[in-house]
Scaffold this motif. Structure first.
Motif, PDB file in Angstrom:
ATOM      1  N   ALA A  69       3.768  -8.610   1.198  1.00  0.00           N
ATOM      2  CA  ALA A  69       4.691  -9.744   1.329  1.00  0.00           C
ATOM      3  C   ALA A  69       6.067  -9.299   1.799  1.00  0.00           C
ATOM      4  O   ALA A  69       6.715  -9.966   2.618  1.00  0.00           O
ATOM      5  CB  ALA A  69       4.794 -10.478  -0.009  1.00  0.00           C
ATOM      6  N   MET A  70       6.528  -8.170   1.293  1.00  0.00           N
ATOM      7  CA  MET A  70       7.878  -7.718   1.630  1.00  0.00           C
ATOM      8  C   MET A  70       8.014  -7.300   3.086  1.00  0.00           C
ATOM      9  O   MET A  70       9.129  -7.252   3.616  1.00  0.00           O
ATOM     10  CB  MET A  70       8.287  -6.583   0.700  1.00  0.00           C
ATOM     11  CG  MET A  70       8.642  -7.045  -0.711  1.00  0.00           C
ATOM     12  SD  MET A  70      10.079  -8.147  -0.734  1.00  0.00           S
ATOM     13  CE  MET A  70      11.421  -6.971  -0.443  1.00  0.00           C
ATOM     14  N   ALA A  71       6.911  -6.994   3.754  1.00  0.00           N
ATOM     15  CA  ALA A  71       7.002  -6.696   5.181  1.00  0.00           C
ATOM     16  C   ALA A  71       7.447  -7.933   5.957  1.00  0.00           C
ATOM     17  O   ALA A  71       8.223  -7.841   6.914  1.00  0.00           O
ATOM     18  CB  ALA A  71       5.658  -6.188   5.698  1.00  0.00           C
ATOM     19  N   ALA A 131       0.841  -1.195   0.000  1.00  0.00           N
ATOM     20  CA  ALA A 131       0.000   0.000   0.000  1.00  0.00           C
ATOM     21  C   ALA A 131       0.876   1.246   0.000  1.00  0.00           C
ATOM     22  O   ALA A 131       1.863   1.314   0.743  1.00  0.00           O
ATOM     23  CB  ALA A 131      -0.907  -0.012   1.231  1.00  0.00           C
ATOM     24  N   PRO A 132       0.544   2.235  -0.822  1.00  0.00           N
ATOM     25  CA  PRO A 132       1.376   3.446  -0.873  1.00  0.00           C
ATOM     26  C   PRO A 132       1.586   4.087   0.497  1.00  0.00           C
ATOM     27  O   PRO A 132       2.639   4.685   0.743  1.00  0.00           O
ATOM     28  CB  PRO A 132       0.580   4.365  -1.808  1.00  0.00           C
ATOM     29  CG  PRO A 132      -0.191   3.435  -2.681  1.00  0.00           C
ATOM     30  CD  PRO A 132      -0.559   2.269  -1.805  1.00  0.00           C
ATOM     31  N   ALA A 133       0.622   3.942   1.372  1.00  0.00           N
ATOM     32  CA  ALA A 133       0.736   4.575   2.686  1.00  0.00           C
ATOM     33  C   ALA A 133       1.900   4.024   3.512  1.00  0.00           C
ATOM     34  O   ALA A 133       2.407   4.713   4.407  1.00  0.00           O
ATOM     35  CB  ALA A 133      -0.573   4.407   3.463  1.00  0.00           C
ATOM     36  N   VAL A 134       2.339   2.790   3.233  1.00  0.00           N
ATOM     37  CA  VAL A 134       3.418   2.199   4.041  1.00  0.00           C
ATOM     38  C   VAL A 134       4.793   2.398   3.412  1.00  0.00           C
ATOM     39  O   VAL A 134       5.790   1.979   4.008  1.00  0.00           O
ATOM     40  CB  VAL A 134       3.166   0.690   4.300  1.00  0.00           C
ATOM     41  CG1 VAL A 134       1.808   0.462   4.929  1.00  0.00           C
ATOM     42  CG2 VAL A 134       3.336  -0.135   3.024  1.00  0.00           C
ATOM     43  N   GLN A 135       4.888   3.011   2.236  1.00  0.00           N
ATOM     44  CA  GLN A 135       6.199   3.153   1.585  1.00  0.00           C
ATOM     45  C   GLN A 135       7.202   3.923   2.438  1.00  0.00           C
ATOM     46  O   GLN A 135       8.355   3.475   2.584  1.00  0.00           O
ATOM     47  CB  GLN A 135       6.044   3.823   0.223  1.00  0.00           C
ATOM     48  CG  GLN A 135       7.351   3.931  -0.566  1.00  0.00           C
ATOM     49  CD  GLN A 135       7.941   2.574  -0.938  1.00  0.00           C
ATOM     50  OE1 GLN A 135       7.356   1.838  -1.720  1.00  0.00           O
ATOM     51  NE2 GLN A 135       9.106   2.255  -0.380  1.00  0.00           N
TER      52      GLN A 135
END
Length: 466
Positions: free
Chosen positions: A95-97, A58-62
């Protein structure tokens, strides 16, 4: 000057003049402990270096993801794991988190993860794989770390080599990904065998890092790993530019600020070393004030600070550092998790090491001869006390005591071979330390030629590995 070269330098004139020297020994990386905590109030203007690591979450977590990668590069693992777990909670489809959580558990070049850590790392990788990251680049990052964590009979060195090979291929496919290059270089350093006396892995890492440092001088991974690659006598001058830069680009990271001292100490730049360690301690205190885990980094900075003070004649300041340490270590010892895993020996390590350095550098042989291992110290850490006692008994010409120190050291190394830290007993550092003890035992027993020959062998090996 390195440890064994210093010992040889002092032993030679002592044989003819009777002068009483001091001696030092190399330092161990500080540990970090993941901590459960609520989302901290990040300090305004936090600076951890510049990272732009695009992910399809999600863009918010970038922005949070970029911070997580910066924390990884800065080895601020106690903040990295909760950072990525917060991203998991905010975007369950990222997934990358889960890759980030698994990366935060693999403390490359510090220590080997235990079985519980390996199991948790694999669990995170399985979750990352189940979410099917949408881009080939992300899937490559997850697959590379899977090579390290996947269950099986592979020994730790094989896992590290597999991860390094996968990161090499990832960087080949994505040559514009500066973080891929940085992580690949770190994997090369991590893959170095404990008994490797060459700088071939460091040179290989520098082949990757040199052009990246020119192009990305604010990336914390690039700058940090240049310092680690150059943390040896042969390459130390090549690390000076990175040492001068790291504290400027990542002043909020206590370990990042501290790292410059590795090069400054190698080059005898004591004022710069002192300044960097004091700045690191201030960064630790600032982190604690914002509910971040800064305290864990302080012992390592005080370790370097004590040594720099002693080498530059600031004896009163060194005594002040020694006086502060019991309170600092008591606070750390009271933290959750300190009695288990790789953190179990951290407090004991610094309880032993700093008094050892002080007594030997101040040539207080009577005090050094009475040093004892810290309570509950693992055998490889307890061995430091017997090394210090041997140096003291050598100077005091107490042959039987020095020989007993050597026997005690050998027993502790034998015990270490039966623990998960068996690799420490086979390392070049263990070989150097044993030769130093044997040399002082020979000197105490009036075998000067044997003493010099043994110390020279230790010094020559130390010159190779730093």
């Amino acid at each position: 000057m390195n440890v064994s070269a210093f010992g040889l330098f002092l032993l030679l004139p002592l044989l003819s003049t009777g002068q009483i020297p001091g001696q030092t020994m190399s330092s161990m990386p500080a540990g970090h402990m993941p901590m459960d905590k609520a989302s901290p109030a990040l300090p305004a203007g936090e600076k951890l270096g510049v990272v732009a690591f695009p992910v399809s979450c999600a863009p918010a977590v970038q922005p949070a993801f970029n911070r997580g990668v910066a924390l990884l590069h800065d080895f601020w693992y106690a903040e990295t794991e909760p950072q990525f777990r917060r991203i998991v909670a905010q975007d369950p489809h990222c997934a990358m988190a889960h890759w980030g959580v698994a990366m935060s558990l693999y403390h490359q070049i510090w220590q080997r993860p235990d079985a519980a850590t390996m199991a948790e790392g694999w669990k995170q990788i399985e979750q990352a794989q189940s979410l099917a990251a949408p881009t080939p680049r992300e899937r490559a990052y997850i697959a590379a770390l899977a090579d390290f964590y996947q269950p099986g009979s592979q020994a730790y060195p094989e896992r590290v080599q597999a991860y390094a090979a996968a990161m090499k291929e990832l960087y080949r496919q994505y040559p514009d990904d500066v973080d891929a290059g940085a992580f690949y270089a770190l994997s090369l350093l991590a893959a170095k065998a404990p008994d490797d006396t060459t700088v071939a892995p460091e040179e290989a890492a520098m082949q990757v890092l040199r052009p990246l440092f020119v192009k990305y001088p604010d990336n914390p991974g690039v700058v940090h790993y240049v310092i680690h690659a150059c943390d040896n006598p042969e390459l130390a001058p090549q690390g000076l530019a990175a040492a001068d830069r790291y504290g400027l680009i990542a002043p909020s990271g206590a370990h990042a600020v501290h790292m410059s001292g590795h090069i400054y100490a190698r080059l005898g730049l004591w004022p710069q070393d002192i300044d960097s360690q004091l700045a690191s301690i201030r960064a630790s205190d600032a982190a604690e004030a914002h509910r971040l885990s800064g305290l864990m980094d302080e012992p390592h900075s005080y370790d370097f600070l004590l040594y720099a003070y002693l080498q530059s004649g600031h004896d009163a300041e060194a005594r002040a550092v020694l006086a502060k340490m019991p309170a600092v270590l008591a606070r750390i010892d009271a933290m959750p998790g300190m009695g288990s895993g790789f953190m179990s020996g951290m407090v004991a390590y610094y309880q032993e090491k700093l008094p050892i350095f002080y007594d030997l550098e101040m040539q207080d042989w009577a005090a050094a001869a009475n040093l004892t291992p810290a309570a509950g110290a693992p055998p490889d850490i307890a061995a430091m006390a017997w090394w210090a006692r041997a140096v003291a008994h050598g100077h005091l010409k107490q042959a039987a005591a020095a020989q007993a120190d050597l026997a005690a050291y050998d027993r502790l190394m034998a015990s270490t071979r039966g623990t998960p830290r068996a690799y420490a007993a086979e390392s070049t550092g263990a070989r150097i330390t044993r030769d130093e003890i044997a040399a002082w035992a020979d000197y105490a027993a009036d075998r000067p030629q044997d003493a010099v020959a043994t110390m020279r062998a230790a010094a020559d090996l130390q010159d190779k590995v730093g």
